[in-house]
Design a protein around this motif. Structure first.
Motif, mmCIF file in Angstrom:
data_model
loop_
_atom_site.group_PDB
_atom_site.id
_atom_site.type_symbol
_atom_site.label_atom_id
_atom_site.label_comp_id
_atom_site.label_asym_id
_atom_site.label_seq_id
_atom_site.Cartn_x
_atom_site.Cartn_y
_atom_site.Cartn_z
ATOM 1 N N VAL A 32 -14.389 -3.144 20.248
ATOM 2 C CA VAL A 32 -12.957 -2.962 20.468
ATOM 3 C C VAL A 32 -12.492 -1.839 19.550
ATOM 4 C CG1 VAL A 32 -10.678 -4.033 20.292
ATOM 5 C CG2 VAL A 32 -12.642 -5.394 21.067
ATOM 6 N N THR A 33 -11.804 -0.866 20.122
ATOM 7 C CA THR A 33 -11.262 0.240 19.334
ATOM 8 C C THR A 33 -9.743 0.100 19.286
ATOM 9 O OG1 THR A 33 -13.079 1.663 20.038
ATOM 10 C CG2 THR A 33 -11.141 2.756 19.102
ATOM 11 N N ILE A 34 -9.206 0.205 18.076
ATOM 12 C CA ILE A 34 -7.763 0.064 17.862
ATOM 13 C C ILE A 34 -7.240 1.304 17.165
ATOM 14 C CG2 ILE A 34 -5.983 -1.243 16.627
ATOM 15 C CD1 ILE A 34 -7.860 -3.714 16.905
ATOM 16 N N ASP A 35 -6.234 1.934 17.760
ATOM 17 C CA ASP A 35 -5.526 3.013 17.078
ATOM 18 C C ASP A 35 -4.469 2.361 16.196
ATOM 19 O OD1 ASP A 35 -6.872 5.219 18.063
ATOM 20 O OD2 ASP A 35 -5.542 5.459 19.774
ATOM 21 N N LEU A 36 -4.439 2.738 14.936
ATOM 22 C CA LEU A 36 -3.472 2.188 13.994
ATOM 23 C C LEU A 36 -2.277 3.124 13.878
ATOM 24 C CD1 LEU A 36 -5.966 0.895 11.290
ATOM 25 C CD2 LEU A 36 -4.697 -0.470 12.961
ATOM 26 N N PHE A 37 -1.085 2.552 13.885
ATOM 27 C CA PHE A 37 0.166 3.322 13.867
ATOM 28 C C PHE A 37 0.606 3.579 12.427
ATOM 29 C CE2 PHE A 37 1.491 1.129 18.116
ATOM 30 C CZ PHE A 37 0.554 1.864 18.804
ATOM 31 N N GLU A 38 -0.075 4.516 11.767
ATOM 32 C CA GLU A 38 0.258 4.770 10.356
ATOM 33 C C GLU A 38 1.633 5.394 10.184
ATOM 34 O OE1 GLU A 38 -2.488 8.788 9.971
ATOM 35 O OE2 GLU A 38 -3.025 6.976 8.923
ATOM 36 N N ASP A 39 2.191 5.977 11.237
ATOM 37 C CA ASP A 39 3.541 6.530 11.160
ATOM 38 C C ASP A 39 4.607 5.450 11.355
ATOM 39 O OD1 ASP A 39 2.566 6.297 13.750
ATOM 40 O OD2 ASP A 39 3.656 8.029 14.514
ATOM 41 N N VAL A 40 4.243 4.284 11.870
ATOM 42 C CA VAL A 40 5.171 3.177 12.113
ATOM 43 C C VAL A 40 5.080 2.129 11.008
ATOM 44 C CG1 VAL A 40 5.704 1.273 13.704
ATOM 45 C CG2 VAL A 40 5.098 3.520 14.616
ATOM 46 N N ALA A 41 3.869 1.831 10.566
ATOM 47 C CA ALA A 41 3.638 0.786 9.566
ATOM 48 C C ALA A 41 2.619 1.267 8.521
ATOM 49 C CB ALA A 41 3.152 -0.484 10.253
ATOM 50 N N PRO A 42 2.976 2.290 7.738
ATOM 51 C CA PRO A 42 2.006 2.899 6.825
ATOM 52 C C PRO A 42 1.430 1.948 5.777
ATOM 53 C CG PRO A 42 4.221 3.721 6.383
ATOM 54 C CD PRO A 42 4.291 2.938 7.647
ATOM 55 N N LYS A 43 2.231 1.034 5.242
ATOM 56 C CA LYS A 43 1.723 0.118 4.212
ATOM 57 C C LYS A 43 0.721 -0.877 4.813
ATOM 58 C CE LYS A 43 6.209 0.263 2.139
ATOM 59 N NZ LYS A 43 7.416 -0.535 2.148
ATOM 60 N N HIS A 44 1.008 -1.364 6.003
ATOM 61 C CA HIS A 44 0.109 -2.313 6.662
ATOM 62 C C HIS A 44 -1.191 -1.631 7.087
ATOM 63 C CE1 HIS A 44 3.867 -4.576 6.861
ATOM 64 N NE2 HIS A 44 3.106 -5.656 6.995
ATOM 65 N N VAL A 45 -1.073 -0.410 7.606
ATOM 66 C CA VAL A 45 -2.277 0.329 8.008
ATOM 67 C C VAL A 45 -3.148 0.602 6.790
ATOM 68 C CG1 VAL A 45 -3.110 2.541 8.923
ATOM 69 C CG2 VAL A 45 -1.276 1.295 10.105
ATOM 70 N N GLU A 46 -2.534 0.951 5.685
ATOM 71 C CA GLU A 46 -3.298 1.184 4.452
ATOM 72 C C GLU A 46 -4.013 -0.090 4.031
ATOM 73 O OE1 GLU A 46 -4.468 1.224 0.404
ATOM 74 O OE2 GLU A 46 -2.722 0.070 1.035
ATOM 75 N N GLN A 47 -3.352 -1.237 4.145
ATOM 76 C CA GLN A 47 -3.958 -2.520 3.782
ATOM 77 C C GLN A 47 -5.173 -2.813 4.665
ATOM 78 O OE1 GLN A 47 -3.078 -4.457 1.192
ATOM 79 N NE2 GLN A 47 -2.639 -6.561 1.818
ATOM 80 N N ILE A 48 -5.008 -2.662 5.977
ATOM 81 C CA ILE A 48 -6.097 -2.947 6.921
ATOM 82 C C ILE A 48 -7.272 -1.995 6.704
ATOM 83 C CG2 ILE A 48 -6.749 -2.796 9.368
ATOM 84 C CD1 ILE A 48 -3.977 -3.951 10.022
ATOM 85 N N THR A 49 -6.985 -0.704 6.582
ATOM 86 C CA THR A 49 -8.085 0.257 6.452
ATOM 87 C C THR A 49 -8.811 0.103 5.116
ATOM 88 O OG1 THR A 49 -6.542 1.996 5.728
ATOM 89 C CG2 THR A 49 -7.134 1.948 8.071
ATOM 90 N N THR A 50 -8.097 -0.248 4.060
ATOM 91 C CA THR A 50 -8.748 -0.488 2.768
ATOM 92 C C THR A 50 -9.686 -1.687 2.863
ATOM 93 O OG1 THR A 50 -6.921 0.494 1.520
ATOM 94 C CG2 THR A 50 -8.361 -1.030 0.324
ATOM 95 N N LEU A 51 -9.203 -2.775 3.445
ATOM 96 C CA LEU A 51 -10.030 -3.974 3.593
ATOM 97 C C LEU A 51 -11.239 -3.700 4.484
ATOM 98 C CD1 LEU A 51 -7.194 -6.633 3.888
ATOM 99 C CD2 LEU A 51 -8.825 -6.414 1.994
ATOM 100 N N ALA A 52 -11.025 -2.949 5.567
ATOM 101 C CA ALA A 52 -12.136 -2.613 6.466
ATOM 102 C C ALA A 52 -13.169 -1.748 5.751
ATOM 103 C CB ALA A 52 -11.619 -1.912 7.716
ATOM 104 N N ALA A 53 -12.703 -0.741 5.003
ATOM 105 C CA ALA A 53 -13.624 0.153 4.291
ATOM 106 C C ALA A 53 -14.431 -0.600 3.234
ATOM 107 C CB ALA A 53 -12.846 1.301 3.649
#
Length: 181
Positions: A32-53
């Motif tokens: 499953v591929t998900i595009d993350l809306f970093e322009d809409v929810a930058p703090k949440h996207v940062e949280q998800i991408t940090t945890l994923a990395a």
């Protein structure tokens, strides 16, 4: 008027630089591929991408799956495959909770939102993927992204048969979660 036009523009062609790719294993198998809306929810996207990395999402189960609604995962504290599943869905991560970043993007099939408690500012690591439109969530939960491929895999995730959609027996899991550009 400008706000509505912005929301339509985001839905039509979001300018996304970050996404995640989830390899799902269980009753559902696939990518499953998900595009993350970093322009809409930058703090949440940062949280998800940090945890994923960090690999925190690898091996985390879909603990709550409700037919005609959504599939929820992301409890990196209590939701790891092989752990005590009785607490899955009650945890988060070692990172602090994130304040709500509400938008005008509607909750429809394929939208990814952040799970939280009754406190709007309590989102941490858990997220859910919509099976269908659910307008009562609009403006109440933070939208973080949208499935761009693999919705057919999401639609096959093992349904929960327990209280509040909890999965009984062997749940499906996110085998690996990778940050992509």
């Amino acid at each position: 008027m400008l706000k509505a036009a912005l929301a339509l523009t985001l839905l039509a062609s979001p300018a996304l630089a970050t996404g995640i790719q989830i390899e799902i294993e269980g009753e559902a198998n696939g990518i499953v591929t998900i595009d993350l809306f970093e322009d809409v929810a930058p703090k949440h996207v940062e949280q998800i991408t940090t945890l994923a990395a960090e690999g925190a999402y690898d091996g985390v189960v879909f603990h709550r799956v409700i037919q005609g609604f959504m599939a929820q995962t992301g409890d990196v504290q209590f939701g790891k495959m092989g752990g005590d599943m009785r607490r899955a869905g009650m945890g988060g991560s070692s990172r602090p909770d994130v304040e709500a970043e509400f938008s005008d993007i509607p909750f429809e099939k394929g939208i990814v939102g952040m799970a939280r408690s009754q406190n709007p500012n309590s989102a941490n690591s858990q997220f859910f993927i919509m099976f269908t439109e659910y307008s009562s969530l609009n403006g109440q939960y933070t939208v973080v992204g949208k499935v761009t491929s693999g919705q057919d895999v999401v639609d096959q995730i093992k349904l929960g048969k327990g209280q509040n959609g909890s999965v009984i027996g062997q749940p499906d899991m996110m085998k690996t979660v990778t940050v992509i550009d």
